[in-house]
Write a protein that holds these residues in place. Structure first.
Motif, PDB file in Angstrom:
ATOM      1  N   ASN A  27       0.812  -1.229   0.000  1.00 40.61           N
ATOM      2  CA  ASN A  27       0.000   0.000   0.000  1.00 40.61           C
ATOM      3  C   ASN A  27       0.841   1.273   0.000  1.00 40.61           C
ATOM      4  OD1 ASN A  27      -2.483  -1.465   0.127  1.00 40.61           O
ATOM      5  ND2 ASN A  27      -2.150  -1.752   2.336  1.00 40.61           N
ATOM      6  N   ALA A  28       2.104   1.178  -0.455  1.00 36.05           N
ATOM      7  CA  ALA A  28       2.978   2.352  -0.544  1.00 36.05           C
ATOM      8  C   ALA A  28       3.675   2.346  -1.899  1.00 36.05           C
ATOM      9  CB  ALA A  28       4.010   2.351   0.586  1.00 36.05           C
ATOM     10  N   ASN A  29       3.982   3.553  -2.405  1.00 38.08           N
ATOM     11  CA  ASN A  29       4.682   3.654  -3.675  1.00 38.08           C
ATOM     12  C   ASN A  29       6.052   2.993  -3.579  1.00 38.08           C
ATOM     13  OD1 ASN A  29       2.580   5.059  -4.816  1.00 38.08           O
ATOM     14  ND2 ASN A  29       3.472   7.064  -4.455  1.00 38.08           N
ATOM     15  N   PHE A  30       6.381   2.192  -4.588  1.00 37.97           N
ATOM     16  CA  PHE A  30       7.684   1.526  -4.656  1.00 37.97           C
ATOM     17  C   PHE A  30       8.465   2.196  -5.780  1.00 37.97           C
ATOM     18  CE2 PHE A  30      10.640  -1.884  -5.821  1.00 37.97           C
ATOM     19  CZ  PHE A  30      11.142  -2.211  -4.565  1.00 37.97           C
ATOM     20  N   LYS A  31       9.356   3.093  -5.405  1.00 35.17           N
ATOM     21  CA  LYS A  31      10.066   3.901  -6.393  1.00 35.17           C
ATOM     22  C   LYS A  31      11.292   3.163  -6.898  1.00 35.17           C
ATOM     23  CE  LYS A  31       8.486   8.261  -4.388  1.00 35.17           C
ATOM     24  NZ  LYS A  31       8.861   9.590  -3.862  1.00 35.17           N
ATOM     25  N   ASN A  32      11.476   3.195  -8.209  1.00 37.78           N
ATOM     26  CA  ASN A  32      12.628   2.502  -8.780  1.00 37.78           C
ATOM     27  C   ASN A  32      12.904   3.035 -10.179  1.00 37.78           C
ATOM     28  OD1 ASN A  32      14.633   0.239  -8.739  1.00 37.78           O
ATOM     29  ND2 ASN A  32      13.443  -0.373 -10.535  1.00 37.78           N
ATOM     30  N   SER A  33      14.190   3.137 -10.499  1.00 35.40           N
ATOM     31  CA  SER A  33      14.643   3.468 -11.847  1.00 35.40           C
ATOM     32  C   SER A  33      15.576   2.366 -12.315  1.00 35.40           C
ATOM     33  CB  SER A  33      15.380   4.809 -11.869  1.00 35.40           C
ATOM     34  OG  SER A  33      14.515   5.882 -11.538  1.00 35.40           O
ATOM     35  N   SER A  34      15.548   2.076 -13.604  1.00 34.22           N
ATOM     36  CA  SER A  34      16.475   1.082 -14.141  1.00 34.22           C
ATOM     37  C   SER A  34      17.892   1.647 -14.131  1.00 34.22           C
ATOM     38  CB  SER A  34      16.060   0.702 -15.564  1.00 34.22           C
ATOM     39  OG  SER A  34      16.071   1.839 -16.405  1.00 34.22           O
TER      40      SER A  34
END
Length: 735
Positions: free
Chosen positions: A161-168
């Protein structure tokens, strides 16, 4: 990202029907745009053959397709325009060859991704599928008809229920370099991750995809097993580029290395896996190709050093000692067999953060074969060694060979005496370097540092073979010019056993030479002695360890509990019931801690619920005093609490005549002597009737008396009811 339907994208077939052998390599990317409504960039970096590629095959836009990994369901697609096109450079621009020119083309678009649309725990993937690869590739079958599929996995955008931030991962622009037959070649294929995730690299067979020469640009398809290129006979992932040292990749850095055995154009792919806290969260493929040519033979430069007073050249197992009166400079030779070759020499001190030396001159150009340059390595004042620890100077000679410079490295180990800087001193407020300590007893003293030159000082401490913090020692690093001091405190813990000796080295460093401080140490030895310990005692304010309480007879039970320790150690008070919980029974007692003495009150106001239908009930309570020192001695006293019901009481003999005439004598019918309530027999109500049976008085509350001043004289009846019994009687009222 907008949802797509197959009927919308079929029209894209007709847009790019031009096919050519043009794709050199590339990879997809997805990067987060923080604090933006369009929260992600999605795109493609492609390497395009600038010589053999058909200009019509250089697409103005690319279509990237997104699928759910769990079941390969299509989620959407994105049309990304071309935003940049530039020529790929060489590591050494003078080494370019006419048969190798490559463009790097970047396609990218910003999108708004709704995180709740991407919440599948298994994540998602995107693909770009296009034909065709370079037709002159050596190590695969039918290269001109081979498509390219670039692949990227990314995690769900929302977890728990929380944003999972990720960049390649992000990769620097590749160089357009080529390798030479039978010469070692290194190629940096590594990247960085903006989220701090760790990256792992491995060689794989490049993906073929579903595009071909007939259908060079097709909509992406979801798949768990995309077709891959077919290697020619004798080639596998173990020798994608064959030779004395086949192509391999460092799994941690992404550095490629190879010593190829024959000329050709070799395609390869690297899978880059992304890990966060040990869990794989993403993956992508990077394709590229390496050209191997037959280069003119070239030999590397050579570094030589002959120490003063020696007839032989230096070998790296020697240590050169330079005394304080010796010259500050010494001579090193570099030679190169190639004519008109620029040779540069660089150097660094490996085990110092600053070099504190210079090279003069730093480069030269050869004019004859095996031309030689003599240059000086000059040491500065701060190039000094301490405690017989030599400083390692790494000298690197580099020429201009193609495709990459050839080098030679010479490591020189130097021990140089100090000449002008006086050593600092470290001392303590202790009378001796040997301190006898007792577990649980604090130790305190001051450590001092002093410098005769008034240089900046840093004072620190370290345990030998143990961590000071883990042992509970407190000593913070301190810095000051000329004089510095810091307090040391320690309460030896229980695991400091008798006979143990712990050594702490207190070090003061002269910081005149940043990166090469002058250290002076002083050890202090802590010898652990036996810890004497007398047990604590626990008592109560009761005259005897037993309390009898009749329910309803008062305001409850109260007394104090006292713990004491003759050693002034830290002690604690606690309580435990025999077979019951104090708090569940409604008893009030707070566990407390203190030094030498500690007191905590006990109180309980029990009710009939504790009797469980019995007339008498016992409760045993242990009060415990614990010595919190290493010996952990304790004392316990047990208090017995006896609860009793008040017992069955007979009804009193009531008077049968009252005279309510206001003379203050026999005016009321007195009920104050009604029996007290018991747990299972309680007052219920009282009713008075006249002689005709009419109710003239009723109460559910236990009355004190009844004074009938507003009724006529006569005979009356009364009934008193309890839970288990009742009492009836008659009463004459005379007026």
């Amino acid at each position: 990202m907008k949802k797509w339907f197959i009927c919308l994208v079929v029209m894209l077939f007709a847009i790019y029907q031009v096919h050519a052998t043009h794709i050199v390599g590339g990879q997809l990317f997805i990067t987060e745009n923080p604090n933006s409504a369009f929260n992600y960039n999605i795109g493609l970096t492609m390497y395009f053959d600038a010589l053999n590629g058909n200009p019509g095959a250089e697409d103005p836009t690319v279509n990237i397709y997104v699928f759910r990994k769990r079941d390969n369901t299509a989620i959407g697609w994105l049309e990304a325009p071309k935003i940049e096109r530039k020529m790929v450079s060489y590591a050494n621009p003078t080494c370019g060859i006419s048969t190798l020119q490559t463009y790097m083309i970047t396609y990218s678009a910003t999108v708004r991704l709704i995180t709740t649309d991407f919440d599948d725990p298994q994540g998602y993937y995107m693909v770009w599928d296009r034909c065709c690869r370079n037709g002159t590739i050596t190590n695969i079958k039918a290269p001109g008809d081979a498509g390219s599929l670039f692949y990227l996995e990314f995690p769900p955008l929302i977890k728990n229920n929380a944003n999972f931030k990720n960049s390649s991962p992000v990769f620097p622009a590749l160089k357009g370099d080529y390798a030479c037959v039978n010469n070692p070649f290194f190629f940096d294929f590594g990247g960085t991750d903006a989220d701090g995730d760790s990256l792992s690299y491995k060689l794989i067979t490049p993906m073929q995809g579903f595009s071909d020469k007939t259908n060079p640009s097709i909509p992406g398809r979801g798949s768990s097993n995309y077709p891959r290129l077919q290697w020619i006979d004798g080639i596998s992932e173990a020798n994608i580029i064959p030779g004395p040292q086949p192509l391999k990749v460092n799994s941690k850095t992404g550095m490629l290395s190879v010593t190829p055995g024959s000329v050709g154009l070799y395609v390869f792919a690297v899978q880059v896996d992304e890990y966060r806290k040990g869990v794989k969260i993403g993956s992508l493929t990077r394709d590229f190709q390496l050209k191997v040519v037959d280069c003119p033979k070239s030999d590397p430069p050579k570094l030589l050093f002959k120490p003063k007073g020696k007839n032989t050249y230096y070998t790296e197992n020697e240590i050169i000692t330079i005394k304080k009166d010796d010259p500050n400079c010494f001579e090193v030779i570099v030679t190169d067999p190639t004519i008109n070759q620029l040779v540069k020499v660089n150097g660094r001190a490996v085990n110092n953060t600053k070099n504190y030396f210079s090279l003069l001159p730093a480069q030269f150009t050869t004019t004859i074969s095996n031309d030689t340059l003599k240059f000086e390595v000059c040491l500065e004042e701060c190039f000094v060694t301490y405690d017989n620890r030599p400083i390692k100077i790494e000298l690197i000679a580099e020429d201009e060979s193609c495709p990459i410079p050839l080098t030679d490295t010479l490591n020189i180990y130097i021990r140089r005496e100090n000449s002008t800087n006086n050593a600092p001193a470290v001392s303590t407020s202790l009378g001796s370097d040997y301190v006898h300590v007792t577990a649980g007893t604090p130790v305190k003293f001051i450590v001092y540092g002093k410098d005769p030159d008034k240089d900046n000082l840093t004072l620190s401490g370290s345990g030998r073979n143990f961590n000071m913090t883990d042992m509970g020692m407190t000593f913070a690093t301190a810095s000051a010019p000329a004089n510095v001091q810091q307090n040391f405190t320690w309460t030896p813990p229980c695991n400091a056993k008798k006979g143990d000796t712990l050594t702490v080295d207190f070090k003061v460093e002269d910081m005149r030479c940043e990166g090469n401080p002058m250290p002076v140490s002083k050890p202090v030895y802590f010898i652990v002695d036996q810890s004497p310990n007398n047990p604590p005692v626990v008592s109560t304010s009761l005259p005897m360890p037993e309390v009898t309480y009749v329910l309803g007879s008062g305001n409850g039970i109260t007394f104090d509990v006292l713990g004491a320790d003759p050693d002034t150690n830290s002690i604690s008070l606690s309580a435990a019931g025999h077979g019951f919980s104090l708090s569940d029974a409604g008893m009030i007692f707070e566990n407390k801690s203190g030094v030498k003495t500690v007191t905590s009150p006990y109180s309980w106001n029990p009710d009939c619920s504790m009797m469980e239908g019995e007339a008498e009930k016992e409760f045993l309570i242990d009060f415990i005093s614990l010595d919190k020192s290493c010996a952990a001695a304790s004392d316990t006293t047990t208090v017995k609490v006896i609860l009793k019901d008040n017992g069955e009481q007979p009804f009193p003999e009531f008077p049968n005549v009252i005279t309510p005439n206001g003379d203050g004598k026999n005016d009321c019918f007195v009920f104050s002597e009604l029996p007290q309530d018991q747990c299972d027999d309680r007052f219920k109500d009282m009713t008075i009737f006249n002689r005709w049976g009419k109710q003239i008085y009723y109460s559910k509350i236990r009355p004190n008396d009844w004074c009938p001043d507003n009724i006529s004289g006569g005979y009356y009846y009364f009934v008193v009811q309890y839970t288990k019994r009742s009492y009836k009687g008659g009463l004459t009222v005379l007026k």
